[in-house]
Design a protein around this motif. Structure first.
Motif, short mmCIF file in Angstrom:
data_model
loop_
_atom_site.label_atom_id
_atom_site.label_comp_id
_atom_site.label_asym_id
_atom_site.label_seq_id
_atom_site.Cartn_x
_atom_site.Cartn_y
_atom_site.Cartn_z
N VAL A 56 9.67 51.83 111.04
CA VAL A 56 9.42 53.28 111.06
C VAL A 56 9.46 53.85 109.65
O VAL A 56 8.61 54.67 109.27
N LEU A 57 10.42 53.37 108.84
CA LEU A 57 10.50 53.88 107.46
C LEU A 57 9.27 53.48 106.67
O LEU A 57 8.76 54.27 105.87
N MET A 58 8.76 52.25 106.90
CA MET A 58 7.58 51.83 106.16
C MET A 58 6.36 52.64 106.57
O MET A 58 5.56 53.06 105.73
N VAL A 59 6.23 52.89 107.88
CA VAL A 59 5.11 53.72 108.35
C VAL A 59 5.23 55.12 107.77
O VAL A 59 4.23 55.71 107.32
N LEU A 112 20.64 55.20 113.04
CA LEU A 112 19.64 56.16 113.51
C LEU A 112 19.69 57.45 112.70
O LEU A 112 18.65 58.03 112.38
N LEU A 113 20.92 57.90 112.37
CA LEU A 113 21.04 59.13 111.57
C LEU A 113 20.43 58.91 110.19
O LEU A 113 19.73 59.78 109.67
N PHE A 114 20.68 57.72 109.61
CA PHE A 114 20.06 57.42 108.32
C PHE A 114 18.55 57.46 108.45
O PHE A 114 17.85 58.00 107.58
N GLY A 115 18.03 56.87 109.54
CA GLY A 115 16.59 56.88 109.75
C GLY A 115 16.04 58.28 109.85
O GLY A 115 15.01 58.60 109.27
N LYS A 136 12.86 62.41 106.69
CA LYS A 136 12.80 63.86 106.45
C LYS A 136 12.64 64.61 107.76
O LYS A 136 11.78 65.48 107.90
N ALA A 137 13.50 64.27 108.74
CA ALA A 137 13.45 64.99 110.01
C ALA A 137 13.90 66.42 109.77
O ALA A 137 14.83 66.67 109.01
N PRO A 138 13.24 67.36 110.43
CA PRO A 138 13.62 68.75 110.21
C PRO A 138 14.99 69.06 110.82
O PRO A 138 15.30 68.62 111.92
N ILE A 139 15.80 69.80 110.07
CA ILE A 139 17.07 70.28 110.61
C ILE A 139 16.76 71.51 111.45
O ILE A 139 15.97 72.36 111.05
N GLY A 140 17.38 71.59 112.61
CA GLY A 140 17.09 72.71 113.48
C GLY A 140 16.02 72.34 114.48
O GLY A 140 15.63 71.17 114.61
N THR A 180 16.64 67.37 124.14
CA THR A 180 16.88 68.38 123.12
C THR A 180 15.78 68.37 122.06
O THR A 180 15.15 67.34 121.81
N ARG A 181 15.58 69.54 121.48
CA ARG A 181 14.55 69.65 120.45
C ARG A 181 15.12 69.48 119.05
O ARG A 181 14.37 69.51 118.08
N GLN A 182 16.44 69.39 118.94
CA GLN A 182 17.05 69.22 117.62
C GLN A 182 17.35 67.74 117.43
O GLN A 182 18.13 67.16 118.17
N LEU A 183 16.70 67.16 116.43
CA LEU A 183 16.71 65.70 116.32
C LEU A 183 18.09 65.15 116.03
O LEU A 183 18.51 64.15 116.60
N VAL A 184 18.85 65.83 115.14
CA VAL A 184 20.18 65.33 114.79
C VAL A 184 21.12 65.48 115.99
O VAL A 184 21.96 64.62 116.24
N HIS A 185 20.94 66.56 116.76
CA HIS A 185 21.77 66.74 117.96
C HIS A 185 21.52 65.62 118.95
O HIS A 185 22.44 65.19 119.65
#
Lengths: 185, 113
Positions: free
Chosen positions: B81-84, A85-88, A93-97, A40-45
């Motif tokens: 990853v966060l540090m990078v 992982l979701l926190f990461g 700043k992963a893009p939504i969508g 999938t291309r949606q990171l949160v999904h």
């Protein structure tokens, strides 16, 4: 030889038991969720589909009568690893969508390597265990009682060493992610 | 239950994780794929432990240890990853090319000539 003949007569591909049917169905769902996770291309999904895949694996453990492992799977993976992982994803700043650059340029090579690995592994495994059946009757082999007994009777030293490893990893993660003060740089 | 079912499922999950590790660009998606591969190994361990009826239940004990090591791995991996991301402003593994092999001066001269 006679033993193999009788076991082959008792089991068969054409008369699957209820456990086998359930295992295959849940396995298909797990595999599909894993495929969506990596494509999938949606990171949160992707993280949410990972929950489905890991939860399906917990059901597979239950079907294999490994109850304790199944609950550990739910607690550790679904409960904490996916949340981490979701926190990461949010902290980076992963893009939504949809994000067009989720896959790198070496996708065809990756597909070829994965297909080759899958073909080789499945061929070897099916060839090796064609006439092997798991006997799931009798008391559950992975109940909390059994696992607690063997863990603290036979595996105490690795268990304690692992707790030290977890502590070291925790301290390491804190040290890595701590913001340094300006004068310390 | 036929032993081939869990073994084949584990092999396919491992291949899916392998594809994800090789094809994904975001570092966190790579970590997710690594989790899939680790889970495939866990399924194999549990299935073979139940099949062999091991007296020490070595497979299930090892599965618990693998889960703990995976939790430690995901913690450290996310911290890195966060540090990078904080230092470089990206978590794109394709753009972290500091240790790549530099083309040597002779090859550059040949290319120019």
């Amino acid at each position: 030889m006679t033993l193999a003949a009788t076991t082959a007569a008792a089991h068969g591909f054409l008369s699957p038991t209820g456990v086998e049917v359930a295992f295959v169905l849940v396995g298909l769902a797990t595999l599909g969720a894993a495929l969506v996770t990596v494509t999938t291309r949606q990171l949160v999904h992707a993280a949410l589909w990972l929950v489905v895949a890991l939860g399906g694996l917990a059901v597979e453990y239950l079907l294999l009568t490994a109850e304790f492992i199944a609950w550990v799977q739910v607690l550790i993976y679904v409960g904490s690893v996916v949340v981490l992982l979701l926190f990461g994803l949010m902290l980076t700043k992963a893009p939504i969508g949809r994000s067009p650059d989720a896959d790198s340029g070496n996708r065809p090579v990756a597909l070829a390597v994965a297909l080759a690995a899958a073909a080789a592994l499945v061929w070897v495994v099916v060839d090796a265990f064609r006439t092997t059946w798991i006997d799931l009757d009798g008391p559950a082999q992975g109940s909390t009682d059994v696992i607690g007994q063997i863990l603290f009777r036979h595996w105490v030293l690795p268990f304690e060493a692992l707790s030290v490893l977890l502590l070291a990893a925790l301290v390491g993660a804190i040290v890595l992610s701590r913001k340094k003060k300006e004068d310390e740089r | 239950m036929h032993l081939a079912y869990p073994a084949v499922l584990a092999a396919l999950l491992f291949a899916v994780g392998l594809y994800g590790v090789l094809a994904r660009r975001n570092a966190i998606l790579v970590l997710m794929s690594v989790e899939l591969m680790l889970n495939a190994v866990n399924l194999n361990l549990v299935a073979f432990d139940v099949w062999l009826r091991d007296a020490l239940h070595a497979g299930q004990a090892l599965t618990l240890f693998t889960v703990a090591v995976a939790a430690a791995e995901i913690g450290i991996g996310l911290a890195i990853v966060l540090m990078v991301h904080r230092n470089r402003g990206t978590s794109d593994v394709d753009r972290l090319r500091d240790t790549r092999e530099q083309p040597s001066a002779e090859e550059k001269a040949e290319a120019a000539a």
